[in-house]
Design a protein around this motif. Structure first.
Motif, short mmCIF file in Angstrom:
data_model
loop_
_atom_site.label_atom_id
_atom_site.label_comp_id
_atom_site.label_asym_id
_atom_site.label_seq_id
_atom_site.Cartn_x
_atom_site.Cartn_y
_atom_site.Cartn_z
N GLU A 1 63.97 38.29 47.30
CA GLU A 1 64.15 39.61 46.70
C GLU A 1 65.49 39.63 45.95
N PRO A 2 65.52 40.26 44.79
CA PRO A 2 66.79 40.29 44.04
C PRO A 2 67.79 41.19 44.77
N SER A 3 69.05 40.75 44.86
CA SER A 3 70.00 41.56 45.63
C SER A 3 70.45 42.75 44.79
N GLY A 4 70.70 43.86 45.49
CA GLY A 4 71.13 45.08 44.79
C GLY A 4 70.01 45.72 43.99
N CYS A 5 68.75 45.43 44.37
CA CYS A 5 67.61 45.98 43.63
C CYS A 5 66.61 46.60 44.60
N SER A 6 65.85 47.56 44.11
CA SER A 6 64.76 48.06 44.94
C SER A 6 63.45 48.02 44.16
N LEU A 7 62.38 47.72 44.89
CA LEU A 7 61.06 47.62 44.27
C LEU A 7 60.57 49.04 43.97
N ILE A 8 60.17 49.29 42.71
CA ILE A 8 59.72 50.65 42.39
C ILE A 8 58.25 50.72 41.98
N TYR A 9 57.64 49.58 41.65
CA TYR A 9 56.25 49.64 41.19
C TYR A 9 55.62 48.26 41.25
N ILE A 10 54.32 48.21 41.60
CA ILE A 10 53.60 46.93 41.50
C ILE A 10 52.27 47.13 40.78
N ASP A 11 51.83 46.08 40.11
CA ASP A 11 50.54 46.10 39.40
C ASP A 11 49.86 44.77 39.72
N TYR A 12 48.68 44.85 40.37
CA TYR A 12 47.99 43.64 40.80
C TYR A 12 46.67 43.48 40.07
N ILE A 13 46.38 42.27 39.68
CA ILE A 13 45.08 41.95 39.08
C ILE A 13 44.47 40.85 39.94
N LEU A 14 43.31 41.12 40.53
CA LEU A 14 42.69 40.17 41.45
C LEU A 14 41.26 39.86 41.03
N ARG A 15 40.87 38.61 41.18
CA ARG A 15 39.46 38.26 41.01
C ARG A 15 38.71 38.68 42.29
N HIS A 16 37.44 39.01 42.14
CA HIS A 16 36.63 39.32 43.33
C HIS A 16 36.65 38.12 44.29
N GLY A 17 36.30 38.37 45.54
CA GLY A 17 36.32 37.33 46.56
C GLY A 17 35.11 36.40 46.47
N SER A 18 35.02 35.47 47.41
CA SER A 18 33.91 34.50 47.46
C SER A 18 32.58 35.25 47.42
N ARG B 1 52.18 51.43 31.82
CA ARG B 1 52.35 52.03 33.15
C ARG B 1 53.77 51.80 33.67
N VAL B 2 54.28 50.58 33.47
CA VAL B 2 55.66 50.31 33.90
C VAL B 2 56.61 51.25 33.15
N ASP B 3 56.43 51.36 31.84
CA ASP B 3 57.33 52.20 31.05
C ASP B 3 57.23 53.67 31.46
N SER B 4 56.02 54.10 31.86
CA SER B 4 55.87 55.51 32.28
C SER B 4 56.59 55.76 33.61
N VAL B 5 56.65 54.73 34.46
CA VAL B 5 57.42 54.85 35.71
C VAL B 5 58.91 54.91 35.39
N LEU B 6 59.32 54.06 34.44
CA LEU B 6 60.75 53.97 34.10
C LEU B 6 61.24 55.24 33.42
N ASN B 7 60.39 55.84 32.55
CA ASN B 7 60.87 57.05 31.88
C ASN B 7 60.49 58.32 32.65
N LYS B 8 60.04 58.09 33.88
CA LYS B 8 59.74 59.17 34.83
C LYS B 8 58.64 60.12 34.38
N SER B 9 57.79 59.67 33.44
CA SER B 9 56.67 60.53 33.06
C SER B 9 55.51 60.34 34.04
N SER B 10 55.68 59.37 34.96
CA SER B 10 54.63 59.14 35.96
C SER B 10 55.28 58.71 37.26
N ASN B 11 54.67 59.10 38.40
CA ASN B 11 55.25 58.67 39.68
C ASN B 11 54.33 57.70 40.40
#
Length: 382
Positions: free
Chosen positions: A21-38, A271-281
Motif C-alpha cells: 500500500e502506498p504510504s500516506g495514502c488512503s484507498l478511495i475507490y475501486i473498479d473491478y472487471i472480472l470474467r465469469h467463472g468456470s 467514474r474515477v473523475d466523478s469521485v475525485l471532483n465529488k460529483s459522485s460518492n
C-alpha cells in the motif's frame, strides 16, 4: 502442485499475495472487471466425440473408458456457470471484502456499489456469487446489459473487429499448427499404444479434445478420460497454439482489439473523475463479463507482450483463465496526489508504460489517450 493448463478453459488460481500500500495514502475507490467463472462446455461441440473415440478405439486396446464414454455435459446447461465457477467468484469476493474493509464497511446501496454484467446468464450468476460474499444476506441489484452494450460486450458490436480479427485465423497460428500436427499424432499413437498411424486426427480434432478436457477438469475435476489422451508434451504444444490464437483474437496483436475498449476505458476514467471532483460518492464498481472483455482491456493497458517475445509474455491459461480479473485501485495521497494501482488476478502489477506500482492518475490518462480519444462507432465501422 503443478497445475495443468488448458488455455482459456483453465480454472482460476488466485495469485493473491499481501499487497503493497502506498504510504500516506488512503484507498478511495475501486473498479473491478472480472470474467465469469468456470462453466459448462457447449454440448453441440461434443457431438463428434463419440465417432472420434470409435475411430481411436478401432486402433487401440488401451483405454477401457472409451467404449462407454458418453457426453457428460447436460445440454440444458450449455455455457452456464458450474459449481466451481460459483465458488471462484465467492472466494474472490470474500478476499476482496477482507482486503478492502475501508471500502466495503459502507452499508450496501446500488448508488455506492453498482454491479454490472452482460446479458449472458453466466455473468449474472458470477456477479451474484461475488455479491453474496461482499454483502452477505443482502438483496444486491445487478444491472444486466443488453446485446448492444458497448461497455462490456463491445466485441460482438464491432463489425470491423469481427470481420478482420475474430473470424480470421492468424497466419502464424496456421503455420504453427502445421508444424505441430505430426508431433501430436505421433505422441497420441505412442500414448494409446497404437501400432497404427493415428493420422486420422486433424488439428481441429485435437483442439476439440483439448477444449473438452479443460471443461472436464473445470466441471468434474476429471483428468482420467479425455485428458488422458494428452501427455505433457502435447499439452505444451496445444497451450502454445492457444496462446497464439488468443493473442491474435483477444491480445495485443491487432490495434482494433485495444481501440474497441474505448467505451469501457472511458467509463472507468469518468467514474474515477466523478469521485475525485465529488460529483459522485460511488465506492466500488463491479463488472462481470467475458474473456472477450478482459483480454482487450489487458491489450489496451499493454499488460502483456506477445507470446513470441520473452519479457512479459502473454499466457492464455493465466491471463485469460476463467474468472480472470483486473482491479483499478484509486488512492488519495498527502498533498491531494491521486495514484492508481492495478492488480491482475489479485496481484499487484506494475503497468509497463508507467514503470511505477503507483501510477499518477493524470499520467495514466495521458498514457491511455489513444484509447480514450477513440470513437467506438468510427473504429468499428471504418
Amino acid at each position: 502442485s503443478t497445475q495443468s493448463t488448458w488455455g482459456t478453459k483453465t480454472t482460476y488460481h488466485s495469485q493473491y499475495v499481501s499487497q503493497v500500500e502506498p504510504s500516506g495514502c488512503s484507498l478511495i475507490y475501486i473498479d473491478y472487471i472480472l470474467r465469469h467463472g468456470s462453466r459448462y462446455g457447449v454440448s453441440s461441440d461434443y457431438d463428434k466425440i463419440p465417432q472420434l473415440l470409435k475411430d481411436l478405439q478401432a486402433r487401440s486396446i488401451h483405454y477401457q473408458w472409451m467404449s462407454n464414454w458418453s457426453n457428460p455435459f447436460p445440454p440444458n446447461k450449455d455455457d452456464e456457470l458450474c459449481q466451481r465457477g460459483i465458488e471462484e467468484h465467492r472466494h474472490i469476493g470474500q478476499r476482496t471484502a477482507d482486503r478492502y474493509k475501508d471500502i466495503f464497511s459502507y452499508p450496501y446501496s446500488p448508488e455506492l456499489f453498482p454491479f454490472y454484467c452482460t446479458f449472458k446468464q453466466r455473468t449474472q450468476d458470477s456477479a451474484k456469487a461475488f455479491a453474496s460474499s461482499v454483502f452477505p444476506n443482502t438483496q444486491v441489484q445487478i444491472n444486466v446489459g443488453k446485446e448492444n452494450d458497448t461497455i462490456l460486450y463491445f466485441h460482438e458490436n464491432c463489425p470491423f473487429y469481427q470481420r478482420t480479427v475474430a473470424k480470421v485465423k492468424s497466419q502464424r497460428l496456421i503455420q504453427y499448427e502445421k508444424e505441430i500436427l505430426p508431433d501430436l499424432q505421433q505422441s497420441l499413437a505412442k500414448l494409446i499404444d497404437s501400432q497404427a498411424n493415428s493420422s486420422l486426427l486433424s488439428i481441429d480434432d485435437f483442439t476439440t479434445l483439448f477444449g473438452l478436457c479443460g471443461y472436464e477438469v473445470a466441471v468434474f475435476n476429471d483428468t482420467n478420460h479425455i485428458c488422458s489422451l494428452f501427455d505433457e508434451n502435447m499439452i505444451a504444444l496445444m497451450e502454445q497454439a492457444d496462446n497464439l490464437n488468443e493473442y491474435w483474437t483477444l491480445g495485443g496483436e491487432n490495434n482494433i482489439t485495444s481501440y474497441m475498449t474505448t467505451n469501457l476505458v472511458n467509463d472507468i476514467v469518468n467514474r474515477v473523475d466523478s469521485v475525485l471532483n465529488k460529483s459522485s460518492n460511488i465506492k466500488a464498481t463491479l463488472r462481470f463479463a467475458h474473456a472477450e472483455t478482459v483480454g482487450p482491456l489487458e491489450a489496451a493497458l499493454q499488460l502483456f507482450s506477445s507470446p513470441y517475445k520473452t519479457n512479459i509474455q502473454f499466457i492464455s491459461s493465466r491471463d485469460l483463465s476463467f474468472a480472470v480479473n483486473i482491479g483499478f485501485h484509486i488512492y488519495k495521497c498527502v498533498g491531494d496526489h491521486i495514484v492508481l494501482k492495478i492488480q491482475v488476478n489479485e496481484k499487484d502489477f506494475v503497468l509497463p508504460k508507467c514503470s511505477n506500482m503507483f501510477c499518477p492518475w493524470d499520467r495514466f490518462k495521458i498514457l491511455m489517450r489513444d484509447v480514450i480519444e477513440s470513437n467506438f462507432t468510427k473504429v468499428c465501422n471504418p
